[in-house]
Design a protein around this motif. Structure first.
Motif, PDB file in Angstrom:
ATOM      1  N   ILE A  95     -10.921  49.681  31.681  1.00  0.00           N
ATOM      2  CA  ILE A  95     -10.169  48.731  30.799  1.00  0.00           C
ATOM      3  C   ILE A  95      -8.897  48.495  31.282  1.00  0.00           C
ATOM      4  O   ILE A  95      -8.260  49.400  31.564  1.00  0.00           O
ATOM      5  CB  ILE A  95     -10.176  49.258  29.185  1.00  0.00           C
ATOM      6  CG1 ILE A  95     -11.613  49.234  28.839  1.00  0.00           C
ATOM      7  CG2 ILE A  95      -9.293  48.230  28.679  1.00  0.00           C
ATOM      8  CD1 ILE A  95     -11.672  49.066  27.394  1.00  0.00           C
ATOM      9  N   GLU A  96      -8.672  47.371  31.795  1.00  0.00           N
ATOM     10  CA  GLU A  96      -7.282  46.963  32.395  1.00  0.00           C
ATOM     11  C   GLU A  96      -6.686  45.828  31.745  1.00  0.00           C
ATOM     12  O   GLU A  96      -7.351  44.850  30.911  1.00  0.00           O
ATOM     13  CB  GLU A  96      -7.641  46.688  34.108  1.00  0.00           C
ATOM     14  CG  GLU A  96      -8.225  47.602  34.572  1.00  0.00           C
ATOM     15  CD  GLU A  96      -8.507  47.606  36.141  1.00  0.00           C
ATOM     16  OE1 GLU A  96      -7.310  47.500  36.839  1.00  0.00           O
ATOM     17  OE2 GLU A  96      -9.364  47.460  36.686  1.00  0.00           O
ATOM     18  N   LEU A  97      -5.794  45.375  32.303  1.00  0.00           N
ATOM     19  CA  LEU A  97      -4.803  44.412  31.835  1.00  0.00           C
ATOM     20  C   LEU A  97      -5.364  43.081  32.859  1.00  0.00           C
ATOM     21  O   LEU A  97      -5.774  43.349  33.920  1.00  0.00           O
ATOM     22  CB  LEU A  97      -3.488  44.418  32.037  1.00  0.00           C
ATOM     23  CG  LEU A  97      -2.492  45.303  31.369  1.00  0.00           C
ATOM     24  CD1 LEU A  97      -0.784  45.189  31.631  1.00  0.00           C
ATOM     25  CD2 LEU A  97      -2.640  45.292  29.771  1.00  0.00           C
ATOM     26  N   PRO A  98      -5.355  41.815  32.230  1.00  0.00           N
ATOM     27  CA  PRO A  98      -6.214  40.825  33.044  1.00  0.00           C
ATOM     28  C   PRO A  98      -5.324  40.855  34.219  1.00  0.00           C
ATOM     29  O   PRO A  98      -4.020  40.736  34.053  1.00  0.00           O
ATOM     30  CB  PRO A  98      -6.119  39.627  32.113  1.00  0.00           C
ATOM     31  CG  PRO A  98      -5.992  40.253  30.787  1.00  0.00           C
ATOM     32  CD  PRO A  98      -5.268  41.496  30.920  1.00  0.00           C
ATOM     33  N   HIS A  99      -5.650  40.512  35.282  1.00  0.00           N
ATOM     34  CA  HIS A  99      -5.107  40.354  36.634  1.00  0.00           C
ATOM     35  C   HIS A  99      -5.831  39.734  37.534  1.00  0.00           C
ATOM     36  O   HIS A  99      -7.309  39.303  37.535  1.00  0.00           O
ATOM     37  CB  HIS A  99      -4.617  41.707  37.106  1.00  0.00           C
ATOM     38  CG  HIS A  99      -5.614  42.718  37.596  1.00  0.00           C
ATOM     39  ND1 HIS A  99      -6.023  43.404  36.508  1.00  0.00           N
ATOM     40  CD2 HIS A  99      -6.208  42.897  38.610  1.00  0.00           C
ATOM     41  CE1 HIS A  99      -6.974  44.025  37.113  1.00  0.00           C
ATOM     42  NE2 HIS A  99      -7.174  43.808  38.466  1.00  0.00           N
ATOM     43  N   ARG A 100      -5.004  39.041  38.613  1.00  0.00           N
ATOM     44  CA  ARG A 100      -5.876  38.266  39.701  1.00  0.00           C
ATOM     45  C   ARG A 100      -6.863  39.334  40.440  1.00  0.00           C
ATOM     46  O   ARG A 100      -6.329  40.400  40.913  1.00  0.00           O
ATOM     47  CB  ARG A 100      -4.943  37.682  40.582  1.00  0.00           C
ATOM     48  CG  ARG A 100      -5.685  36.454  41.585  1.00  0.00           C
ATOM     49  CD  ARG A 100      -4.922  36.245  42.690  1.00  0.00           C
ATOM     50  NE  ARG A 100      -5.655  35.415  43.648  1.00  0.00           N
ATOM     51  CZ  ARG A 100      -6.443  35.841  44.658  1.00  0.00           C
ATOM     52  NH1 ARG A 100      -6.235  37.198  44.830  1.00  0.00           N
ATOM     53  NH2 ARG A 100      -6.958  35.076  45.585  1.00  0.00           N
ATOM     54  N   GLU A 101      -8.354  38.881  40.495  1.00  0.00           N
ATOM     55  CA  GLU A 101      -9.023  39.816  41.334  1.00  0.00           C
ATOM     56  C   GLU A 101      -8.730  40.126  42.787  1.00  0.00           C
ATOM     57  O   GLU A 101      -8.536  39.051  43.582  1.00  0.00           O
ATOM     58  CB  GLU A 101     -10.674  39.081  41.251  1.00  0.00           C
ATOM     59  CG  GLU A 101     -11.543  39.770  42.132  1.00  0.00           C
ATOM     60  CD  GLU A 101     -12.413  40.253  41.267  1.00  0.00           C
ATOM     61  OE1 GLU A 101     -12.482  41.473  40.948  1.00  0.00           O
ATOM     62  OE2 GLU A 101     -13.303  39.502  40.490  1.00  0.00           O
ATOM     63  N   GLY A 102      -8.552  41.296  43.120  1.00  0.00           N
ATOM     64  CA  GLY A 102      -8.243  41.214  44.859  1.00  0.00           C
ATOM     65  C   GLY A 102      -9.140  40.724  45.646  1.00  0.00           C
ATOM     66  O   GLY A 102      -8.739  40.027  46.491  1.00  0.00           O
ATOM     67  N   ALA A 103     -10.562  40.855  45.225  1.00  0.00           N
ATOM     68  CA  ALA A 103     -11.327  40.211  46.301  1.00  0.00           C
ATOM     69  C   ALA A 103     -11.829  38.826  46.062  1.00  0.00           C
ATOM     70  O   ALA A 103     -12.234  37.754  46.780  1.00  0.00           O
ATOM     71  CB  ALA A 103     -12.921  40.861  45.890  1.00  0.00           C
ATOM     72  N   ALA A 104     -11.044  37.811  44.912  1.00  0.00           N
ATOM     73  CA  ALA A 104     -11.341  36.609  44.871  1.00  0.00           C
ATOM     74  C   ALA A 104     -10.931  35.605  45.885  1.00  0.00           C
ATOM     75  O   ALA A 104      -9.846  35.839  46.487  1.00  0.00           O
ATOM     76  CB  ALA A 104     -10.575  36.114  43.492  1.00  0.00           C
ATOM     77  N   ASN A 105     -11.649  34.661  45.894  1.00  0.00           N
ATOM     78  CA  ASN A 105     -11.230  33.609  46.880  1.00  0.00           C
ATOM     79  C   ASN A 105     -10.991  32.553  46.052  1.00  0.00           C
ATOM     80  O   ASN A 105     -11.404  32.173  44.703  1.00  0.00           O
ATOM     81  CB  ASN A 105     -12.474  33.167  47.646  1.00  0.00           C
ATOM     82  CG  ASN A 105     -13.108  34.096  48.649  1.00  0.00           C
ATOM     83  OD1 ASN A 105     -12.374  35.077  49.030  1.00  0.00           O
ATOM     84  ND2 ASN A 105     -14.426  34.213  48.665  1.00  0.00           N
ATOM     85  N   ASP A 106      -9.753  31.603  46.291  1.00  0.00           N
ATOM     86  CA  ASP A 106      -9.254  30.664  45.364  1.00  0.00           C
ATOM     87  C   ASP A 106      -9.913  29.525  45.926  1.00  0.00           C
ATOM     88  O   ASP A 106     -10.541  29.564  46.893  1.00  0.00           O
ATOM     89  CB  ASP A 106      -7.806  30.533  45.740  1.00  0.00           C
ATOM     90  CG  ASP A 106      -6.898  31.702  45.030  1.00  0.00           C
ATOM     91  OD1 ASP A 106      -7.350  32.318  44.142  1.00  0.00           O
ATOM     92  OD2 ASP A 106      -5.931  32.185  45.741  1.00  0.00           O
TER      93      ASP A 106
END
Lengths: 404, 81
Positions: free
Chosen positions: B70-81
């Motif tokens: 369980i974490e705070l919402p954040h930008r995914e490290g692996a995400a491609n924009d």
């Protein structure tokens, strides 16, 4: 349209032969789906370089759920922009995988509209698998699926989508109603299925008989396998017909019995049922002559897993004979106690089978308030690996009296 | 006096916020920490309800990195924009 497909000489090799080919199917989908087209290119490059080009996404999902979506991103988004996001969605399958054609069309329409159009019917967990969509498509897909009466399945450290064989719906060997139990467990564990709270995954699989068509003994933490505890039913007239028809009963039935509990004198087949290991071989071979007994129920086993963190395990017996009766409160109470102990003491990524190996089955059973049974053996016909404390206490006393 | 699910959710949110970037907390970790902190006021059922609240209102998200956290919402490290 075919010219627009990427050049894929290595993948093309996988189209050869008479068996189904996933490459053939992706190419078929690629005629209408840019995602599938880019997938072919990316896959060919992976095969050339012997390197996977997928990154694991850990956050994507739908609001409120912790399971059901497996994030995937490509590490070559500029070259293959259409598979830059390629998330997988697991959808809870109906018990026994029975669908109306309308339901299948609905699923396909939703997926063609929002995703790659590629599906896996079904994944190894039993779910319907939708392969490849963008992050922004997840909520609309979820919304349309729920409107059509479907829900997401499990992923992550949660109860995975319970799965079962076709059971009494199509199989005469089913010793209990696998479909009813699967549906009941699915509904009962909705919270645990969608909100991961365990050290690692937990799978239920229900098989109606020891043929174990869903391989629950090897693939599920809790395997519930149908079984009988009285005598195998014999129709002697049909046995005679098999013999007259040319079946070599001595060689093909009696000779293959692992319990050596059968005898054939050329006229009559006799079974010493107390030695029967319920392997189903004779019943499978002489389907008209032999049937499982009438006192039917299920054997509950625990602990199997594939070799990921540690080695592979098969489930071992927990409840030798259980009569499944709705609402299955006895089973659910026991599972809750097991989950409590495992959640309290289990390490991260430790399956319940590994946990039992670490703490010892005796300790686990004691903590879960489960009675020890002689059938809890490591392998058939081997000594139980449980130590009876009372037995040792008596021994100690005798030793003291003898002064040894 | 027993705590409410909202109060436990707030306390959990603070724990998740403090741990963000340092340690990933599993739902089980949060439950144990809450029961340790408020031994007579909290049980597993209440913790479960608090986590449900946290996730349903979007203050926290479930994440998966080999296990579920369980974490705070954040930008995914692996995400491609």
């Amino acid at each position: 349209m075919a010219d627009q497909l990427p050049n894929t000489p290595i993948l093309d090799e996988l189209e050869k032969g008479t068996w189904p080919s996933f490459v053939k199917e992706i190419k078929l989908a690629a005629k209408n789906s840019p995602m599938s087209r880019d997938l072919l290119g990316l896959l060919e490059q992976s095969y050339e370089e012997k390197i996977g080009h997928w990154k694991h996404g850990g956050i994507v999902g739908v609001m409120g759920y912790g399971g059901g979506v497996i994030g995937r991103y490509s590490d070559l988004p500029e070259k293959y922009p259409n598979v830059s996001h390629f998330h997988t969605i697991r959808i809870n399958q109906p018990s026994g995988w029975f669908y109306t054609s309308e339901a299948l069309r609905t699923l396909c329409d939703i997926w063609d509209k929002h995703g790659s159009g590629l599906t896996n019917m079904h994944g190894s967990t039993g779910d319907i698998v939708f392969l490849g969509c963008r992050t922004e498509a997840l909520e609309p897909i979820f919304s349309e699926l729920t409107e059509a009466g479907f829900d997401l399945g499990g992923s992550g450290s949660d109860v995975r989508t319970p799965s079962c064989c076709v059971g009494p719906a199509r199989c005469e060997w089913a010793c209990y109603d696998t479909l009813a139990l699967t549906y009941d467990l699915t509904m009962h564990y909705q919270d645990e299925l969608h909100r991961p709270a365990f050290p690692y995954k937990f799978k239920f699989k229900m098989s109606g008989c020891p043929n174990d068509c869903v391989a629950s003994i090897a693939r599920s933490d809790m395997s519930i396998i149908g079984i009988w505890r009285d005598d195998i039913q014999i129709n002697h007239d049909e046995v005679t017909k098999y013999a007259e028809g040319g079946m070599n009963i001595q060689r093909d039935v009696v000779g293959n019995c692992p319990g050596k509990c059968m005898d054939w004198d050329g006229k009559e087949l006799k079974i010493e049922n107390s030695y029967c290991r319920h392997c189903m071989h004779c019943i499978n071979v002489m389907t008209k002559a032999l049937r499982p007994g009438k006192d039917r129920g299920a054997c509950v086993l625990l602990g199997s897993k594939a070799p990921i963190v540690e080695g592979a395990l098969l489930s071992s017996v927990l409840i030798p004979f259980w009569k499944p009766k709705p609402p299955y409160t006895d089973l659910k109470d026991m599972v809750e106690r097991m989950h409590d102990v495992w959640c309290e003491e289990g390490k991260a990524r430790e399956r319940i089978g590994e946990f039992i190996q670490r703490v010892g089955l005796g300790n686990f059973l004691e903590e879960c308030e489960i009675d020890i049974a002689p059938e809890m053996v490591a392998h058939p016909r081997e000594n139980p690996y449980i130590f009876y404390e009372e037995y040792y206490e008596e021994d100690d006393g005798e030793e003291d009296e003898d002064g040894e | 006096m027993a705590k409410t699910a909202e109060e436990i959710a707030d306390a959990m949110f603070k724990m998740v916020s403090d741990a963000q970037g340092l340690k990933k907390l599993k739902p089980g970790d949060l439950n144990k920490l809450m029961i340790q902190t408020y031994p007579d006021e909290v049980d597993k059922k209440l913790c479960k309800a608090a986590i449900k609240l946290l996730v349903n209102n979007g203050r926290c998200v479930y994440t998966y990195f080999g296990g579920s956290f369980i974490e705070l919402p954040h930008r995914e490290g692996a995400a491609n924009d």
